[in-house]
Design an enzyme around this catalytic site. Sequence first.
Site, PDB file in Angstrom:
ATOM      1  N   LYS A 105       7.378   5.249   3.150  1.00  0.00           N
ATOM      2  CA  LYS A 105       7.948   4.004   3.675  1.00  0.00           C
ATOM      3  C   LYS A 105       8.765   3.288   2.593  1.00  0.00           C
ATOM      4  CE  LYS A 105       3.773   3.086   5.011  1.00  0.00           C
ATOM      5  NZ  LYS A 105       3.236   4.414   4.816  1.00  0.00           N
ATOM      6  N   CYS A 164       0.889  -1.177   0.000  1.00  0.00           N
ATOM      7  CA  CYS A 164       0.000   0.000   0.000  1.00  0.00           C
ATOM      8  C   CYS A 164       0.918   1.215   0.000  1.00  0.00           C
ATOM      9  CB  CYS A 164      -0.917  -0.014   1.226  1.00  0.00           C
ATOM     10  SG  CYS A 164      -1.921  -1.499   1.386  1.00  0.00           S
ATOM     11  N   ASP A 167       0.795  -0.011  -5.614  1.00  0.00           N
ATOM     12  CA  ASP A 167      -0.387   0.778  -5.279  1.00  0.00           C
ATOM     13  C   ASP A 167      -1.366   0.674  -6.443  1.00  0.00           C
ATOM     14  OD1 ASP A 167      -0.896   2.884  -2.891  1.00  0.00           O
ATOM     15  OD2 ASP A 167      -2.088   3.414  -4.646  1.00  0.00           O
ATOM     16  N   ASP A 219       0.793  -1.560   5.280  1.00  0.00           N
ATOM     17  CA  ASP A 219       0.285  -0.440   6.079  1.00  0.00           C
ATOM     18  C   ASP A 219      -1.094  -0.155   5.500  1.00  0.00           C
ATOM     19  OD1 ASP A 219       0.011   1.663   7.826  1.00  0.00           O
ATOM     20  OD2 ASP A 219       1.295   3.025   6.688  1.00  0.00           O
ATOM     21  N   CYS A 222      -3.537   2.749  11.395  1.00  0.00           N
ATOM     22  CA  CYS A 222      -3.642   3.895  12.299  1.00  0.00           C
ATOM     23  C   CYS A 222      -5.072   3.954  12.853  1.00  0.00           C
ATOM     24  CB  CYS A 222      -3.241   5.194  11.606  1.00  0.00           C
ATOM     25  SG  CYS A 222      -4.194   5.582  10.127  1.00  0.00           S
ATOM     26  N   ASP A 279      -3.794  -3.945  -7.670  1.00  0.00           N
ATOM     27  CA  ASP A 279      -4.689  -3.987  -6.525  1.00  0.00           C
ATOM     28  C   ASP A 279      -4.212  -5.126  -5.643  1.00  0.00           C
ATOM     29  OD1 ASP A 279      -6.694  -4.364  -4.666  1.00  0.00           O
ATOM     30  OD2 ASP A 279      -8.327  -4.273  -6.124  1.00  0.00           O
ATOM     31  N   GLY A 316       4.515   6.973  -0.632  1.00  0.00           N
ATOM     32  CA  GLY A 316       5.852   6.473  -0.884  1.00  0.00           C
ATOM     33  C   GLY A 316       6.857   6.601   0.238  1.00  0.00           C
TER      34      GLY A 316
END
Length: 194
Positions: free
Chosen positions: A15, A9, A33, A77, A130, A60, A13
Amino acid sequence: IGYRAADLCAAPGTKSFTLADRQAPPGMVVAVDRHAGRLNRLRREAERLRLPSLHPIRADATRPLPLAPGFDSVLVDAPCTGTGTLRRHPEIRWRLRPEDPARLSEVQVALLERAAEIVAPEGRLVYSVCSMEPEEGEGTLREFLERHPEFSVAPIDGLVPPELIGADHCMRTTPVDGIDGFFAVALVRRPRRR
C-alpha cells in the site's frame, strides 16, 4: 509542501508503494512499522522501485509517533484476527482464542488514536481490517468516533462498487467469489473553526 500521506502499519509495503508511486517530491509518504526486519525489506524494495517520496520509519504506531501533525491522509490497515481470510488461511481458526477480537480491537483503537494526532484538518483517515468480527471493524469504529467527534464518516461513493457500501458508508466484502472479507471506512477531520 506537497501532499503528505502516512501508512501506519506499512510492512510489507504494497500500500505504501502504491501511495508513493502517485507522489512526486515534494509530496511524501511515510511508511511506519515497528518490525525492523520487515521495515528493512520494505526499504530495499522502495529503493529497487525508485520511490524517492517514500520514507520508512521504525516506530510502534500504538504509541505517540515521531511525526508532526498535518498529514493529508493516514492509512491504518490494522492487525486483526484475519477471519476474512479463512478461505486462504484455514489455520487461523486453530490459532484464534475467544478473547482475540476484543484484544485486537484495543490495538486498533490505539492505532487510530495515534493516527488522529497527525491528520490535518479536512484530512482523511482510512481504517481497514480483514476481519468479519463485529468487535473489530464496526466496534472499533464506534469507539473511536465516540472519543473523536471531530471525525465523521466520509462517503466513498464512486471509489468502490456500490454493492460493497453499506447505509453507514462503510465498505464490506464477504469471502465469496475469490474475495477476502474486509471492513473499511474513510473518515474526515472537520476543518478548524475560524
